[in-house]
Design a protein around this motif. Structure first.
Motif, PDB file in Angstrom:
ATOM      1  N   ASN A   1       1.095  -1.346   0.022  1.00 48.09           N
ATOM      2  CA  ASN A   1       0.125  -0.192   0.176  1.00 48.09           C
ATOM      3  C   ASN A   1       0.785   1.214  -0.256  1.00 48.09           C
ATOM      4  O   ASN A   1       1.806   1.527   1.049  1.00 48.09           O
ATOM      5  CB  ASN A   1      -1.121  -0.035   1.284  1.00 48.09           C
ATOM      6  N   THR A   2       0.625   2.065  -0.951  1.00 49.38           N
ATOM      7  CA  THR A   2       1.390   3.681  -1.011  1.00 49.38           C
ATOM      8  C   THR A   2       0.889   4.728  -1.254  1.00 49.38           C
ATOM      9  O   THR A   2      -0.060   4.388  -1.627  1.00 49.38           O
ATOM     10  CB  THR A   2       2.525   3.491  -2.438  1.00 49.38           C
ATOM     11  N   ARG A   3       1.289   5.706  -0.355  1.00 54.21           N
ATOM     12  CA  ARG A   3       0.417   7.075  -0.777  1.00 54.21           C
ATOM     13  C   ARG A   3       1.412   8.375  -1.334  1.00 54.21           C
ATOM     14  O   ARG A   3       2.693   7.842  -0.548  1.00 54.21           O
ATOM     15  CB  ARG A   3       0.215   7.393   0.342  1.00 54.21           C
TER      16      ARG A   3
ATOM     17  N   ARG B   1       6.066   3.780   1.800  1.00 54.65           N
ATOM     18  CA  ARG B   1       5.366   2.818   1.776  1.00 54.65           C
ATOM     19  C   ARG B   1       4.094   2.403   2.875  1.00 54.65           C
ATOM     20  O   ARG B   1       4.795   3.189   3.757  1.00 54.65           O
ATOM     21  CB  ARG B   1       6.120   1.844   1.418  1.00 54.65           C
ATOM     22  N   CYS B   2       2.819   1.998   2.694  1.00 53.98           N
ATOM     23  CA  CYS B   2       1.722   2.375   4.331  1.00 53.98           C
ATOM     24  C   CYS B   2       1.689   1.065   4.451  1.00 53.98           C
ATOM     25  O   CYS B   2       0.422   1.034   4.777  1.00 53.98           O
ATOM     26  CB  CYS B   2       0.578   3.486   3.690  1.00 53.98           C
TER      27      CYS B   2
ATOM     28  N   LEU C   1       1.452  10.963   5.044  1.00 49.38           N
ATOM     29  CA  LEU C   1       1.621   9.846   4.020  1.00 49.38           C
ATOM     30  C   LEU C   1      -0.018   9.181   4.199  1.00 49.38           C
ATOM     31  O   LEU C   1       0.588   7.870   3.819  1.00 49.38           O
ATOM     32  CB  LEU C   1       2.617   9.331   3.858  1.00 49.38           C
ATOM     33  N   GLY C   2      -0.753   8.821   5.281  1.00 48.89           N
ATOM     34  CA  GLY C   2      -1.385   8.082   5.680  1.00 48.89           C
ATOM     35  C   GLY C   2      -0.778   6.975   7.401  1.00 48.89           C
ATOM     36  O   GLY C   2      -0.403   6.108   6.788  1.00 48.89           O
ATOM     37  N   LEU C   3       0.641   6.947   7.198  1.00 46.42           N
ATOM     38  CA  LEU C   3       1.521   6.086   8.314  1.00 46.42           C
ATOM     39  C   LEU C   3       0.872   6.110   9.303  1.00 46.42           C
ATOM     40  O   LEU C   3       0.816   4.997   9.845  1.00 46.42           O
ATOM     41  CB  LEU C   3       2.425   6.368   8.036  1.00 46.42           C
TER      42      LEU C   3
ATOM     43  N   ASN D   1       8.505   2.261   9.477  1.00 46.24           N
ATOM     44  CA  ASN D   1       8.012   2.238   8.222  1.00 46.24           C
ATOM     45  C   ASN D   1       9.305   1.977   7.381  1.00 46.24           C
ATOM     46  O   ASN D   1       9.964   2.522   7.323  1.00 46.24           O
ATOM     47  CB  ASN D   1       7.444   3.339   7.890  1.00 46.24           C
TER      48      ASN D   1
ATOM     49  N   ARG E   1       6.738  12.928   8.197  1.00 47.10           N
ATOM     50  CA  ARG E   1       6.003  11.635   7.726  1.00 47.10           C
ATOM     51  C   ARG E   1       4.664  12.090   7.863  1.00 47.10           C
ATOM     52  O   ARG E   1       3.649  10.891   6.855  1.00 47.10           O
ATOM     53  CB  ARG E   1       6.704  10.151   8.303  1.00 47.10           C
TER      54      ARG E   1
ATOM     55  N   ALA F   1      -2.743   3.894   9.138  1.00 49.59           N
ATOM     56  CA  ALA F   1      -1.952   3.251   8.687  1.00 49.59           C
ATOM     57  C   ALA F   1      -1.744   1.962  10.281  1.00 49.59           C
ATOM     58  O   ALA F   1      -1.754   0.916  10.791  1.00 49.59           O
ATOM     59  CB  ALA F   1      -1.133   2.513   7.378  1.00 49.59           C
TER      60      ALA F   1
END
Length: 184
Positions: free
Chosen positions: A3-5, A18-19, A116-118, A75, A113, A121
């Motif tokens: 899963n990337t964003r 990479r999430c 980025l959706g981290l 991550n 960071r 996630a």
């Protein structure tokens, strides 16, 4: 495929992450944990920095309390965030069943960071570590300041829901109480 964003940074360049973060306990004494401990104390807090304390302050407190388990958000091999799972804390003020809950506290993602959706996630990755830290718990609880909309969005996107309660005993003002079930 991971899963990337991709988002735009403040200076207009594209950032991709990479999430699929891994949550790594920092209380194990392993060589990896030691390296991650050194990395998390260097992480900075973002714009909402007055809502949380940095790892260089909260990690020693967690080490001194057997009910607190610090963890790194990792991550792509790098520490990008920090948090603590607390088996006691103020759980008795937040739920009628504190024995069935664990408290997420001092959680943040490094500002470089964020976006980025981290955070989302990492919240979605809580179940294994929460089960490990508190085997009898079926819920992760947290409090989030009502004036911290970015954190609220990340927690809701990460599977947390409003309980309908507010925590009013915090130093920084009213906080929403959020919960997330722990999948078995």
């Amino acid at each position: 495929m991971p899963n990337t964003r991709t988002d735009m940074s403040q200076n207009g360049t594209a950032r991709t992450a990479r999430c699929a973060p891994e949550l790594v306990r920092l209380d194990t004494g392993s060589e990896r944990a030691a390296g991650l401990r050194a990395a998390v104390v260097r992480l900075r807090l973002g714009p909402g920095r007055h809502f949380a304390d940095p790892a260089h302050e909260t990690l020693p407190r967690a080490d001194a309390d057997p009910n607190r388990v610090p963890f790194a958000v990792v991550n792509e091999g790098e520490a990008v965030g920090f948090g603590i799972l607390d088996r006691r804390g103020n759980l008795a003020e937040l739920t009628p069943h504190p024995e069935r809950a664990v408290l997420l506290r001092a959680f943040y993602i490094d500002p470089a960071r964020q976006g980025l959706g981290l955070g989302r996630a990492a919240c979605n990755a809580l179940d294994p570590i929460a089960r490990d830290v508190a085997p009898d718990a079926d819920t992760v609880l947290l409090t989030v300041n009502e004036r911290n909309p970015a954190a609220i969005r990340a927690y809701l996107a990460g599977g947390f829901d409003y309980t309908g309660d507010r925590y009013l005993n915090g130093d920084m003002g009213p906080q929403f109480v959020l919960r997330r079930p722990i999948a078995r």
